[in-house]
Structures are given as structure tokens and as C-alpha cells.
Design an enzyme around this catalytic site. Sequence first.
Site, PDB file in Angstrom:
ATOM      1  N   LEU A   8     -27.417  14.931  24.434  1.00 49.56           N
ATOM      2  CA  LEU A   8     -27.193  13.492  24.329  1.00 49.56           C
ATOM      3  C   LEU A   8     -26.446  12.977  25.550  1.00 49.56           C
ATOM      4  O   LEU A   8     -26.800  11.943  26.123  1.00 49.56           O
ATOM      5  CB  LEU A   8     -26.426  13.167  23.049  1.00 49.56           C
ATOM      6  CG  LEU A   8     -26.058  11.693  22.840  1.00 49.56           C
ATOM      7  CD1 LEU A   8     -27.292  10.806  22.873  1.00 49.56           C
ATOM      8  CD2 LEU A   8     -25.302  11.522  21.515  1.00 49.56           C
ATOM      9  N   ASP A  31     -11.625  19.354  27.688  1.00 52.07           N
ATOM     10  CA  ASP A  31     -11.544  20.108  26.442  1.00 52.07           C
ATOM     11  C   ASP A  31     -10.870  19.211  25.410  1.00 52.07           C
ATOM     12  O   ASP A  31      -9.675  18.874  25.545  1.00 52.07           O
ATOM     13  CB  ASP A  31     -10.740  21.394  26.669  1.00 52.07           C
ATOM     14  CG  ASP A  31     -10.694  22.290  25.436  1.00 52.07           C
ATOM     15  OD1 ASP A  31     -10.968  21.786  24.321  1.00 52.07           O
ATOM     16  OD2 ASP A  31     -10.372  23.480  25.587  1.00 52.07           O
ATOM     17  N   THR A  65     -21.056  22.132  17.325  1.00 54.41           N
ATOM     18  CA  THR A  65     -22.301  21.945  16.565  1.00 54.41           C
ATOM     19  C   THR A  65     -22.945  23.242  16.100  1.00 54.41           C
ATOM     20  O   THR A  65     -24.070  23.216  15.598  1.00 54.41           O
ATOM     21  CB  THR A  65     -23.323  21.158  17.409  1.00 54.41           C
ATOM     22  OG1 THR A  65     -23.556  21.854  18.644  1.00 54.41           O
ATOM     23  CG2 THR A  65     -22.806  19.758  17.714  1.00 54.41           C
ATOM     24  N   THR A 104     -22.760  12.692  12.063  1.00 47.09           N
ATOM     25  CA  THR A 104     -23.921  13.457  11.616  1.00 47.09           C
ATOM     26  C   THR A 104     -24.321  13.190  10.170  1.00 47.09           C
ATOM     27  O   THR A 104     -23.495  12.760   9.350  1.00 47.09           O
ATOM     28  CB  THR A 104     -23.618  14.963  11.763  1.00 47.09           C
ATOM     29  OG1 THR A 104     -24.675  15.743  11.219  1.00 47.09           O
ATOM     30  CG2 THR A 104     -22.345  15.329  11.013  1.00 47.09           C
ATOM     31  N   ASP A 105     -25.577  13.491   9.880  1.00 48.97           N
ATOM     32  CA  ASP A 105     -26.080  13.419   8.509  1.00 48.97           C
ATOM     33  C   ASP A 105     -25.431  14.464   7.600  1.00 48.97           C
ATOM     34  O   ASP A 105     -25.474  14.339   6.380  1.00 48.97           O
ATOM     35  CB  ASP A 105     -27.606  13.590   8.496  1.00 48.97           C
ATOM     36  CG  ASP A 105     -28.071  14.833   9.227  1.00 48.97           C
ATOM     37  OD1 ASP A 105     -27.328  15.353  10.088  1.00 48.97           O
ATOM     38  OD2 ASP A 105     -29.198  15.301   8.955  1.00 48.97           O
ATOM     39  N   TYR A 128     -19.189  22.637   8.883  1.00 48.35           N
ATOM     40  CA  TYR A 128     -19.524  21.678   9.937  1.00 48.35           C
ATOM     41  C   TYR A 128     -19.431  20.253   9.405  1.00 48.35           C
ATOM     42  O   TYR A 128     -18.816  19.377  10.029  1.00 48.35           O
ATOM     43  CB  TYR A 128     -20.931  21.960  10.461  1.00 48.35           C
ATOM     44  CG  TYR A 128     -21.481  20.886  11.371  1.00 48.35           C
ATOM     45  CD1 TYR A 128     -20.911  20.633  12.609  1.00 48.35           C
ATOM     46  CD2 TYR A 128     -22.588  20.116  10.987  1.00 48.35           C
ATOM     47  CE1 TYR A 128     -21.417  19.640  13.451  1.00 48.35           C
ATOM     48  CE2 TYR A 128     -23.098  19.134  11.824  1.00 48.35           C
ATOM     49  CZ  TYR A 128     -22.514  18.899  13.051  1.00 48.35           C
ATOM     50  OH  TYR A 128     -23.007  17.924  13.873  1.00 48.35           O
TER      51      TYR A 128
END
Length: 289
Positions: A8, A31, A65, A104-105, A128
Site C-alpha cells: 500500500l 520503527d 500483518t 482491517t476486516d 491480529y
Amino acid sequence: MPGGSGQLGTDLAALANGDVKVTAMGSKDLDLTRTGDVIRVVTEFADAAKDAGHRPVVINAGAYTAVDKAETEEERAFAVNADGPRVLAAACSARRVPLVHVSTDYVFPGDASRPYEVTDPIGPRSAYGRTKAAGEDAVLGSGARAWIVRTGWVYGKTGHNFVRTMVRLEGERDTVSVVDDQRGAPTSSADLAAGLLELAGRIVEGEAPAGRVLHCTGAGETTWFGFARAIFEAIGADPERVKPCTSADFPSPVARPAYSVLSNASWAEAGLTPLRHWQEALAAYFQGS
């Protein structure tokens, strides 16, 4: 922009032009778990923008991720996905810099039968998802002018993603088995990047959406199996080589959402340009447009 070296972030940087300046910072440059570095970078970014007469917006595309590894590295995932955004948002608040945070979903339980709206209660079922949900809470509770943009099933020209994996497997195997009991909305990272920049532009122009949580994905929905068949077709391979299977055929430590389609109603209601249908975006991906 944290996450500048990911798929992205790469597309966000590629969309820079005469009107939009993008400073992309990968994990080697920034970071998110180092508080002092985050504060310093935001301060320098805000000062440089002011000196140049620009109106800054921070887009956080950085995240941990590795969904499977997060189950055993939840502390590390929490540091990147929750603690990092908390510090980033506080730094943005202190310098009055708007923040767009990508989520996120996976914050939803995945047991719905219709697309998730921004008003639906979240209920992550994975490490996550829990860390990303905590990141959302941290950003929204920071006092910063911040917007959460949830997305899912993102793929691009770089990094590890489903499209690149399927293209590789097509050249290595006679057949490929892909789960047909998980539904989502494939999202081109290039299309998502364009949408995020449009949102950032609206924010600096004083036309920011009233809602602080938005959903932005490709239009339509499919299963991973249907997505894989479309990929094979796009590269001229026989889609019959893709075989359907169930999630039970691929045991995983992660409870992946069976249904993670996000409703884009909030995006449209904000007056933002809807993303293309996932099939159109996939065709453009392979055509280089």
C-alpha cells in the site's frame, strides 16, 4: 507515512504528483515501536510541511500483518498495531496534524450474512484482529483529528499477497486447491491508495467526513476460490485447474473470518469516489493500468 515500503505504501508513493507530495517511510526508516523516533519524525514532518507552505496529513499504512505468527507473537503484534498507533496519534495531536489510520476486516467476527457497516459491533477472533482493534481504539481516543479506514483482501504489485501467490503456484502445480467457504472483497492496493489520498485531500480542504470510521474495499464480493479462478483466467490459464476445498482442509491456528465483506456505504456517504469492482481492478492489475 509509516508503512511506506509495503504494497500500500508503495502505491501511495507512486501516486505522488505536483499537487501531492508523499514522504514514504518503511520500517527501516521508522520503527513504530520506538516512541522517541515516532515523535521526532512527526515533529520534523510537521515543521517541514509548515516551512514549505504545505498542509500535512499522516497516513499510517504500517502494521504487523503476519496473521498466523501473531497467535504466538501477540505482544509484538500489539506493539506495532496498537502501541505504535497510540504514540503516532498522540504526536499528530500535539502538532495538529490529521491522521488517517488503515485498519482491517479482521476486527469483525466474520459470522455475518451481509456486508459489515461501520456501526456494527466489532468482535475479533484472532490475535491480529485484537491488536488492530486495540489500535483503532487508541487512535480514536487520542484526541487527534483522526479517521480509521478499514479494508480487506488487499493485493498489489509488491509484497506477499494472494494474487502474487496464485500466479506463482500456477507455474509450479498442475492444480491448486483454494478454500471456497470464506467470502470477502478483493481490493487493489493502487485503488485503495488513490482513495486514501482523496480522503487526505478532503481533510486538508476542510471537507473531512463527519464519520471517523470508514470502510473502503473493491466493489462486489467473492470467495478465495472464485478470486483464484479469476486470477487464472486473467493470466490465460485454465481456471478448471483451481479446485474448491474447505477451510477444514487447511488447518490453521487462526480463526479466519468466514464472511468479511465490508459495506462501502460510509465511503459513498462521505462523498468519496467508490473503488472499482474487484474484477475490473484485477483486469487492470494485469494490464498494467
